[in-house]
Design a protein around this motif. Structure first.
Motif: not given
Length: 293
Positions: A263-265, A245-246, A250-252, A270-274
């Motif tokens: 994004l790929k995390v 989650a952190r 940080a990625a966004f 990973t989307e904005l909902l994530h």
């Protein structure tokens, strides 16, 4: 601690007529204590139990635990006195049994206001009757502008009313559980799963906790202190969950990713909902840590 961000992983019923239990509850690491005046108290002992709970709450010593009084129904001879005591006692909420309609919420809310309940005092309700399941949307909608914040599943009563068997997978109750979670989420309410009766079956209990978590419940009601530790563990985000989650947050937040919706995390799409889910997991983890301090 803000009630909106308070963890409610473990909600332990404690019998109001048992002074020793009320004393012991000060040391049990449950997030929430439900001090029971309804099912756990015989009719002839209800007045005495009400006084015992009031005295215990006045004495304090419960730390940051959330304190909820389970009242008898307003249509009983004890209900109004239970509600008024809860409001004046220093409890955080009152838990009302056997609601079946929005009208029940309106009656309870009016009684709370008449008793002097402030904005911070919450109404919890038991979802334990077939008619409550059929009317679950209107019950949840009645939370708008009222004290209603929380659904508590009464699966034992549902089993009785349905004439259904409580099997390990809880097949008979999946519709009720899922509709209740859906209604709670639609109106930003907390949803607490029902109790597990076989106290000595630790494996079965853990499995039902995991099922409730996977269905979307915030926590579970408990009938014995031995169930608290496992329940707290299952309904808390794991260390790996919090770490991911952190990383998502940080990625966004990285300027290099500005304007990107996907994004790929750590190898995961990973989307904005994530991001919303990540923020909720981190907030819950921080709130749990604050309880332990």
């Amino acid at each position: 601690m803000s009630t909106a961000h308070r963890p409610r992983r473990s909600c332990l019923y404690m019998p109001g007529a048992n002074a020793r239990a009320l004393e012991k509850a000060r040391e049990i690491p449950a997030d929430t204590l439900i001090l029971d005046l309804e099912d756990a108290v015989a009719p002839e002992a209800k007045g005495e139990a009400r006084g015992a709970i009031a005295a215990a709450l006045a004495a304090g010593g419960y730390g940051q635990r959330e304190l909820v009084v389970r009242m008898n129904g307003l249509d009983t001879e004890w209900g109004h006195a239970d509600l008024e005591m809860a409001v004046k006692s220093g409890a955080h909420a009152v838990l009302a049994p056997k609601v079946t309609s929005a009208r029940d919420i309106e009656r309870l809310d009016a009684a709370l206001k008449k008793a002097g309940a402030g904005d911070g005092f919450a109404l919890w309700v038991m979802i334990e009757m077939p008619l409550a399941i059929l009317n679950i949307h209107e019950i949840a909608a009645a939370s708008v502008g009222s004290h209603l914040t929380t659904f508590v599943m009464g699966t034992n009563d549902l089993a009785k009313e349905y004439r259904a068997r409580m099997t390990p997978e809880r097949a008979a109750f999946q519709t009720a559980l899922q509709l209740s979670v859906a209604a709670a989420r639609a109106y930003n309410l907390t949803a607490i799963d029902g109790v597990y009766n076989d106290i000595k079956n630790e494996t079965g209990f853990a499995a039902e906790c995991e099922q409730g978590r996977d269905l979307g419940f915030d926590g579970k009601t408990l009938i014995h202190p031995s169930q608290v530790e496992a329940c707290n563990r299952v309904f808390a985000p794991s260390g790996a969950d919090v770490e991911q989650a952190r990383a998502v947050i940080a990625a966004f937040a990285d300027p290099a990713n500005a304007g990107k919706g996907v994004l790929k995390v750590n190898g995961k799409m990973t989307e904005l909902l994530h991001l919303d889910e990540a923020r909720r997991a981190v907030a819950l983890d921080e709130a749990i840590r604050a309880l332990a301090d």
